[in-house]
Write a protein that holds these residues in place. Structure first.
Motif, PDB file in Angstrom:
ATOM      1  N   LYS A 102      40.691  50.706  50.587  1.00  0.00           N
ATOM      2  CA  LYS A 102      40.097  49.376  50.544  1.00  0.00           C
ATOM      3  C   LYS A 102      39.987  48.779  51.940  1.00  0.00           C
ATOM      4  O   LYS A 102      39.010  48.118  52.257  1.00  0.00           O
ATOM      5  CB  LYS A 102      40.932  48.471  49.637  1.00  0.00           C
ATOM      6  CG  LYS A 102      40.906  48.914  48.183  1.00  0.00           C
ATOM      7  CD  LYS A 102      41.780  48.032  47.333  1.00  0.00           C
ATOM      8  CE  LYS A 102      41.845  48.572  45.896  1.00  0.00           C
ATOM      9  NZ  LYS A 102      42.733  47.811  45.055  1.00  0.00           N
ATOM     10  N   THR A 160      45.965  48.882  30.601  1.00  0.00           N
ATOM     11  CA  THR A 160      47.203  48.877  31.382  1.00  0.00           C
ATOM     12  C   THR A 160      48.318  48.223  30.594  1.00  0.00           C
ATOM     13  O   THR A 160      48.092  47.514  29.625  1.00  0.00           O
ATOM     14  CB  THR A 160      46.998  48.111  32.691  1.00  0.00           C
ATOM     15  OG1 THR A 160      46.577  46.777  32.384  1.00  0.00           O
ATOM     16  CG2 THR A 160      45.952  48.781  33.557  1.00  0.00           C
ATOM     17  N   CYS A 171      37.236  49.575  35.209  1.00  0.00           N
ATOM     18  CA  CYS A 171      37.586  49.230  36.582  1.00  0.00           C
ATOM     19  C   CYS A 171      36.370  49.484  37.476  1.00  0.00           C
ATOM     20  O   CYS A 171      35.541  50.347  37.182  1.00  0.00           O
ATOM     21  CB  CYS A 171      38.792  50.023  37.076  1.00  0.00           C
ATOM     22  SG  CYS A 171      38.494  51.786  37.300  1.00  0.00           S
ATOM     23  N   GLU A 178      39.224  52.547  43.683  1.00  0.00           N
ATOM     24  CA  GLU A 178      39.339  51.861  42.404  1.00  0.00           C
ATOM     25  C   GLU A 178      40.003  50.495  42.585  1.00  0.00           C
ATOM     26  O   GLU A 178      40.988  50.362  43.303  1.00  0.00           O
ATOM     27  CB  GLU A 178      40.152  52.697  41.418  1.00  0.00           C
ATOM     28  CG  GLU A 178      39.445  53.970  40.962  1.00  0.00           C
ATOM     29  CD  GLU A 178      40.189  54.671  39.841  1.00  0.00           C
ATOM     30  OE1 GLU A 178      41.148  54.072  39.310  1.00  0.00           O
ATOM     31  OE2 GLU A 178      39.811  55.804  39.494  1.00  0.00           O
ATOM     32  N   TYR A 179      39.450  49.493  41.900  1.00  0.00           N
ATOM     33  CA  TYR A 179      40.027  48.159  41.907  1.00  0.00           C
ATOM     34  C   TYR A 179      40.724  47.899  40.571  1.00  0.00           C
ATOM     35  O   TYR A 179      40.704  48.734  39.675  1.00  0.00           O
ATOM     36  CB  TYR A 179      38.942  47.126  42.204  1.00  0.00           C
ATOM     37  CG  TYR A 179      38.493  47.183  43.654  1.00  0.00           C
ATOM     38  CD1 TYR A 179      39.004  46.298  44.589  1.00  0.00           C
ATOM     39  CD2 TYR A 179      37.602  48.165  44.093  1.00  0.00           C
ATOM     40  CE1 TYR A 179      38.625  46.363  45.924  1.00  0.00           C
ATOM     41  CE2 TYR A 179      37.219  48.246  45.419  1.00  0.00           C
ATOM     42  CZ  TYR A 179      37.732  47.336  46.338  1.00  0.00           C
ATOM     43  OH  TYR A 179      37.374  47.415  47.649  1.00  0.00           O
ATOM     44  N   ASN A 180      41.340  46.734  40.449  1.00  0.00           N
ATOM     45  CA  ASN A 180      42.166  46.436  39.277  1.00  0.00           C
ATOM     46  C   ASN A 180      41.381  46.540  37.970  1.00  0.00           C
ATOM     47  O   ASN A 180      40.180  46.275  37.927  1.00  0.00           O
ATOM     48  CB  ASN A 180      42.771  45.039  39.404  1.00  0.00           C
ATOM     49  CG  ASN A 180      43.809  44.977  40.504  1.00  0.00           C
ATOM     50  OD1 ASN A 180      44.417  45.989  40.842  1.00  0.00           O
ATOM     51  ND2 ASN A 180      44.023  43.805  41.075  1.00  0.00           N
ATOM     52  N   THR A 181      42.100  46.915  36.917  1.00  0.00           N
ATOM     53  CA  THR A 181      41.492  47.129  35.602  1.00  0.00           C
ATOM     54  C   THR A 181      41.272  45.807  34.871  1.00  0.00           C
ATOM     55  O   THR A 181      42.159  44.960  34.816  1.00  0.00           O
ATOM     56  CB  THR A 181      42.392  48.040  34.746  1.00  0.00           C
ATOM     57  OG1 THR A 181      42.519  49.296  35.401  1.00  0.00           O
ATOM     58  CG2 THR A 181      41.786  48.254  33.362  1.00  0.00           C
ATOM     59  N   ALA A 194      36.542  43.197  35.002  1.00  0.00           N
ATOM     60  CA  ALA A 194      36.773  44.156  36.093  1.00  0.00           C
ATOM     61  C   ALA A 194      36.005  43.742  37.341  1.00  0.00           C
ATOM     62  O   ALA A 194      36.516  43.834  38.462  1.00  0.00           O
ATOM     63  CB  ALA A 194      36.371  45.558  35.654  1.00  0.00           C
ATOM     64  N   LEU A 197      37.718  40.803  39.019  1.00  0.00           N
ATOM     65  CA  LEU A 197      38.928  41.210  39.734  1.00  0.00           C
ATOM     66  C   LEU A 197      38.591  41.887  41.061  1.00  0.00           C
ATOM     67  O   LEU A 197      39.262  41.683  42.070  1.00  0.00           O
ATOM     68  CB  LEU A 197      39.760  42.154  38.853  1.00  0.00           C
ATOM     69  CG  LEU A 197      40.414  41.519  37.620  1.00  0.00           C
ATOM     70  CD1 LEU A 197      41.043  42.598  36.739  1.00  0.00           C
ATOM     71  CD2 LEU A 197      41.469  40.510  38.045  1.00  0.00           C
ATOM     72  N   GLU A 201      39.086  40.487  45.536  1.00  0.00           N
ATOM     73  CA  GLU A 201      39.551  41.180  46.740  1.00  0.00           C
ATOM     74  C   GLU A 201      38.459  41.286  47.803  1.00  0.00           C
ATOM     75  O   GLU A 201      38.734  41.263  48.998  1.00  0.00           O
ATOM     76  CB  GLU A 201      40.050  42.580  46.375  1.00  0.00           C
ATOM     77  CG  GLU A 201      41.258  42.580  45.446  1.00  0.00           C
ATOM     78  CD  GLU A 201      41.808  43.975  45.245  1.00  0.00           C
ATOM     79  OE1 GLU A 201      42.105  44.643  46.250  1.00  0.00           O
ATOM     80  OE2 GLU A 201      41.934  44.410  44.082  1.00  0.00           O
ATOM     81  N   GLN A 455      50.917  57.833  36.138  1.00  0.00           N
ATOM     82  CA  GLN A 455      50.005  56.940  36.841  1.00  0.00           C
ATOM     83  C   GLN A 455      49.680  57.420  38.256  1.00  0.00           C
ATOM     84  O   GLN A 455      48.605  57.147  38.777  1.00  0.00           O
ATOM     85  CB  GLN A 455      50.608  55.533  36.927  1.00  0.00           C
ATOM     86  CG  GLN A 455      50.948  54.928  35.564  1.00  0.00           C
ATOM     87  CD  GLN A 455      49.719  54.654  34.729  1.00  0.00           C
ATOM     88  OE1 GLN A 455      48.707  54.202  35.243  1.00  0.00           O
ATOM     89  NE2 GLN A 455      49.805  54.934  33.436  1.00  0.00           N
TER      90      GLN A 455
END
Length: 619
Positions: A102, A160, A171, A178-181, A194, A197, A201, A455
């Motif tokens: 990221k 999650t 996501c 990958e960003y948050n689900t 998604a 979220l 960022e 995970q």
């Protein structure tokens, strides 16, 4: 050597289709026809930039086709004539940072987002509209992807926090990151969440660009060509990148602490530590090693008809069977009549499925001190000379592999002779691929609990400099299988990263065939001779005079019966054999059949069919 005549060059291109994505080539040809480039050399350079950009958009572990495209582009660049240097001189390389995270993506945005450029000012207007509620998050992301030229994917994933039922999960994936689900009761709602979220960022970085960067010229930028970074550059960057994350460091620290504790009690077996694999549970309270194993061999014995021989003693397989013992222990705690024990169990009842699931906030992670045998090791070596890769090599090396007495063979290979005296198993890499789809709990435990997935997979860096081979073999061979699987099963894509190794490989003579196993709650470790498939006489823990390991199938069936009794499952208590117990786990078997068919359909070969006699035993 490629000649500049169109016919000769196109013939060479066709001969290279087996190592390149035809779709990318057609896009480049179509664009070439549209812009009517004045000569073929310009098309070659344009094609290189197109393919290299595609390779950049699919960093390691994201697109196998993309990685091969980079090789073809390099071949074209290598064969441009020396008499036309001006073609190359007009090309400037992109940043050579591999596998962007990221923070790297944010740096790319900063280098691309020019305040004086009309397209970039358009992006700012779109962001303002989003803030005013005039456009939604999904639309904004797609529009920004076109303007800022990044690859955007809305990927369906798993919910999650062990939340199951009527929820969908998506996501956002930007240039492989990958960003948050996001979750919702409809797919549309989950996609929107998604996207929101991800923008949480991204927007702070995008909005800071105008004040950070000086004005830029509106002149068109030159044609860009990104050359593939060297292995040393990848290693250097990834080491820095991964070590920034304190969480990644705490996993090996926990494993090292537990391994040291075990080895201090039994230093004579410390030579076994080099192959360590361990499962770690992460909770709000920290990191806890719950299962550990070492080893590097299959037994040389024939298939056991009584279930008391451990067939595969590779470290990850040993650690996974130790994890199963840990899960059985917590099932007994949950079904006990003691409230305190039930509360301490890692499981909770899921009312929608009737099965148990891990409590919210508990996640499972896998540490391996070295790359597991199979594709992960072989393909890592194959990448060292990417220009030599052919379609045959790729299919052969990426295929399923068999492990025989410490050696590994492709399922397509005729290099080994099948014999009744040799017990063959699937490679450890293939087994991890299977567990990321079916869960690490196995068939018997699936009678009681929902699939348990890892995970993240953390690889010790002492003997590994690149996780690309692991990402390809674990993730991409079964990409897209989730929609075909029964309820609660999915293709769980783990985060794979390098971390400091907890031990180094050392020579230990005959003891290199030994492997140790331990799970939380054990009073001592057990030492198994991998070639014999039995506990050694000197082992701190021995289950009896027969030296059958506590990891053998018979021991697992015994624990299965104990849990079935505590859970008052009369249907399971009536089961007569280990084979029948596995067969009756119908959703698990359905998912396994889907996985086998998928691998075969995509050219990776047939999964090994076990001899039925090895599972046809009872207590």
């Amino acid at each position: 050597m490629i000649q500049l005549g169109r016919i000769d060059c196109w013939s060479h291109c066709v001969s290279l289709f087996d190592i390149f994505d035809l779709h990318q080539l057609l896009i480049a040809v179509f664009t070439y026809q549209q812009v009517r480039m004045s000569n073929f050399e310009q098309f070659v350079v344009f094609f290189i930039s197109t393919t290299e950009k595609a390779a950049w958009m699919f960093p390691s572990g994201q697109s196998f086709g993309g990685s091969r495209g980079a090789c073809f582009a390099q071949i074209l660049m290598k064969n441009l004539p020396a008499s036309r240097p001006e073609v190359n001189q007009s090309c400037e390389p992109l940043s050579t940072l591999p596998d962007p995270g990221k923070d790297v993506f944010n740096q790319q945005v900063k280098s691309t987002f020019k305040p004086d450029c009309p397209d970039k000012s358009k992006a700012k207007k779109l962001i303002d509209k989003y803030k005013c509620g005039k456009t939604d998050a999904v639309s904004l992301l797609h529009q920004l992807a076109q303007i800022l030229q990044f690859h955007l994917e809305m990927k369906e994933t798993v919910t999650t926090g062990n939340i199951f039922g009527l929820y969908f999960a998506f996501c956002v994936v930007i240039d492989g990151v990958e960003y948050n689900t996001g979750m919702g009761i409809t797919k549309k709602e989950a996609r929107l969440k998604a996207a929101e979220l991800a923008l949480q960022e991204l927007l702070p970085t995008l909005e800071s660009l105008k004040s950070v960067l000086p004005g830029a010229s509106d002149a068109p930028s030159p044609l860009l060509v990104k050359m593939e970074p060297s292995i040393s550059e990848i290693h250097a960057y990834r080491s820095i990148h991964e070590r920034k994350h304190s969480a990644n460091l705490q996993f090996p620290q926990a494993v090292s602490a537990q391994l040291t504790k075990l080895m201090n009690s039994h230093p004579e077996f410390s030579v076994c530590a080099g192959t360590t694999a361990a499962f770690i549970i992460q909770t709000s309270g920290g990191y806890e090693v719950v299962a550990l194993g070492t080893g590097n061999f299959n037994t040389k014995e024939s298939a056991s008809m009584c279930g008391r021989i451990v067939h595969d003693s590779h470290a990850v397989v040993t650690a996974r069977r130790s994890l199963m013992r840990f899960l059985y222990r917590h099932l007994l705690m949950f079904f006990s009549k003691t409230a305190n024990l039930t509360e301490r169990s890692i499981f909770q009842q899921n009312s929608s499925s009737g099965l148990l699931s891990l409590k919210s906030g508990i996640t499972l992670h896998l540490y391996v001190n070295q790359l597991p045998n199979g594709v992960a090791q072989i393909y890592s070596k194959l990448r060292l000379n990417p220009l030599s890769i052919s379609a045959w090599q790729v299919n052969n090396e990426m295929s399923l592999h068999l492990s025989v007495e410490g050696k590994v063979f492709s399922v397509f290979s005729s290099a080994f002779e099948k014999s009744a005296s040799k017990l063959v198993s699937m490679s450890t890499t293939d087994k991890i691929t299977q567990w990321q789809v079916l869960g690490y709990q196995g068939a018997l435990l699936s009678h009681f609990i929902e699939p348990v997935y890892v995970q993240s997979i953390l690889i010790g860096d002492s003997g590994c400099s690149d996780t690309h081979s692991m990402e390809i073999s674990i993730n991409q061979r079964v990409e897209g299988i989730t929609s075909q699987l029964p309820t609660f099963y999915c293709m769980m894509r783990p985060h794979i990263s390098l971390v400091p190794s907890v031990a180094t490989n050392s020579s230990g003579g005959g003891r290199l065939t030994y492997g140790i196993n331990w799970s939380q709650g054990d009073s001592s470790l057990e030492v198994v001779d991998g070639l014999e498939g039995r506990t050694i006489e000197e082992s701190p823990f021995k289950s009896g005079s027969a030296l059958a390991s506590r990891l053998c199938k018979a021991a697992m069936l015994h624990r299965f019966k104990l849990v079935a009794k505590e859970a008052q499952r009369q249907d399971l208590l009536a089961i007569s054999s280990y084979r029948e117990a596995k067969r009756m786990a119908k959703p698990y078997q359905e998912a396994k059949n889907v996985l086998k068919a998928r691998l075969l359909q995509h050219g990776f070969g047939s999964w090994l069919v076990k001899l039925s006699v090895s599972d046809n035993f009872s207590m």
